[in-house]
Design an enzyme around this catalytic site. Structure first.
Site, PDB file in Angstrom:
ATOM      1  N   HIS A  81       0.632  -1.030   0.665  1.00  0.00           N
ATOM      2  CA  HIS A  81       0.177   0.164  -0.081  1.00  0.00           C
ATOM      3  C   HIS A  81       0.582   1.182   0.403  1.00  0.00           C
ATOM      4  O   HIS A  81       1.199   1.956   0.622  1.00  0.00           O
ATOM      5  CB  HIS A  81      -1.092   0.226   1.191  1.00  0.00           C
ATOM      6  CG  HIS A  81      -1.760   0.906   1.430  1.00  0.00           C
ATOM      7  ND1 HIS A  81      -3.300   0.642   1.793  1.00  0.00           N
ATOM      8  CD2 HIS A  81      -1.929   2.142   0.897  1.00  0.00           C
ATOM      9  CE1 HIS A  81      -3.725   2.244   1.715  1.00  0.00           C
ATOM     10  NE2 HIS A  81      -2.834   3.473   0.905  1.00  0.00           N
ATOM     11  N   GLU A 125      -2.831  -1.091  -3.066  1.00  0.00           N
ATOM     12  CA  GLU A 125      -3.762  -1.266  -2.227  1.00  0.00           C
ATOM     13  C   GLU A 125      -3.924   0.546  -2.514  1.00  0.00           C
ATOM     14  O   GLU A 125      -2.549   0.415  -2.329  1.00  0.00           O
ATOM     15  CB  GLU A 125      -4.445  -1.659  -1.340  1.00  0.00           C
ATOM     16  CG  GLU A 125      -3.373  -2.423  -0.091  1.00  0.00           C
ATOM     17  CD  GLU A 125      -3.894  -2.604   1.026  1.00  0.00           C
ATOM     18  OE1 GLU A 125      -5.111  -3.238   1.038  1.00  0.00           O
ATOM     19  OE2 GLU A 125      -3.741  -2.471   2.245  1.00  0.00           O
ATOM     20  N   HIS A 162      -8.072  -6.095   6.809  1.00  0.00           N
ATOM     21  CA  HIS A 162      -7.612  -5.494   8.665  1.00  0.00           C
ATOM     22  C   HIS A 162      -8.135  -5.729  10.180  1.00  0.00           C
ATOM     23  O   HIS A 162      -9.617  -6.359   9.769  1.00  0.00           O
ATOM     24  CB  HIS A 162      -8.739  -4.250   8.144  1.00  0.00           C
ATOM     25  CG  HIS A 162      -7.997  -2.925   8.979  1.00  0.00           C
ATOM     26  ND1 HIS A 162      -7.448  -1.752   8.082  1.00  0.00           N
ATOM     27  CD2 HIS A 162      -8.459  -2.562  10.473  1.00  0.00           C
ATOM     28  CE1 HIS A 162      -7.193  -0.878   9.101  1.00  0.00           C
ATOM     29  NE2 HIS A 162      -7.563  -1.595  10.445  1.00  0.00           N
TER      30      HIS A 162
END
Length: 237
Positions: free
Chosen positions: A43, A70, A190
């Protein structure tokens, strides 16, 4: 089979703290795959406080499983992923200064924007995934953008799991069913961990992939990376 994608951002955070190349992000990605990971997630953020853009380019030829990038689809981010061409891009609604992802998209309010991004990714041969909460109408709207998958934001599950696991997982079961019915693949991520992943995997149908970073890298400090990946994979068996 549910794939395990290892998010290696925290490896880059540790490396950057010293300003040298230890630990070596590229080698850790190679090792994760050799230890059984089905993919590598990064990310990159605008301030490059962990994964840097040059890391992304360096990792592309090394990742032999699935490369998932991401991030918020800013012009700079899109330029990066369209050059690198990973297997998957996960679109998240993070502000540039966000510490970590904290909510999914309101797809209806961003329908035109997300549809345009999804179209551009498809034209480049890249699978798209939209980061969402468990609201069913929102998931249907994600399907309407033409996206290939959604990634379910699982922090609410992780927060409630210790006191009421059945209540915690119930919205995700329904969300995954709705996504599947709408023609979407289903990812999740998450705050998934060794404590809650097995139960989530057993209850949530149609789960294609989980992306796990913080908990997995933290566990590796105690268990070692190879054993940690083995245990996470066991939760998905």
């Amino acid at each position: 089979m549910t794939n395990l994608s290892v998010n290696i951002n925290k490896i880059a955070t540790l490396r950057n703290a010293r300003g040298e190349n230890v630990p070596n992000v590229e080698q850790v990605a190679i090792d994760c795959e050799s230890f059984g990971a089905n993919g590598i997630t990064v990310h990159p953020r605008p301030d490059e406080r962990h994964i840097r853009h040059d890391d992304v380019f360096a990792l592309r030829p090394l990742v032999k499983t699935e490369f998932n990038i991401e991030g918020y689809p800013s012009p700079e981010f899109l330029d990066l992923v369209l050059k690198v061409k990973p297997e998957q891009v996960t679109l998240v609604p993070d502000a540039p200064d966000a510490i970590t992802s904290s909510a999914g998209w309101n797809v209806k309010e961003n329908m035109e924007f997300l549809t345009d991004i999804v179209d551009r990714l498809r034209d480049a041969g890249i699978r798209s995934s939209i980061f969402v909460d468990t609201d069913i109408e929102n998931i249907k709207n994600a399907a309407a953008t033409g996206a290939d998958r959604v990634e379910l934001y699982t922090k609410p599950y992780a927060d409630l799991y210790p006191t009421n696991p059945e209540k915690a997982v119930a919205p995700f079961v329904e969300a995954s069913r709705a996504a599947h019915k709408a023609g979407l693949g289903v990812n999740a991520g998450h705050d998934l961990s060794l404590a809650n992943l097995k139960f989530f995997h057993e209850r949530v149908p149609f789960l294609n992939e989980v992306s796990i970073g913080h908990a997995l890298i933290s566990d590796a400090l105690y268990l070692g990376l190879k054993e940690t990946i083995r245990q996470y994979k066991e939760c998905l068996a």
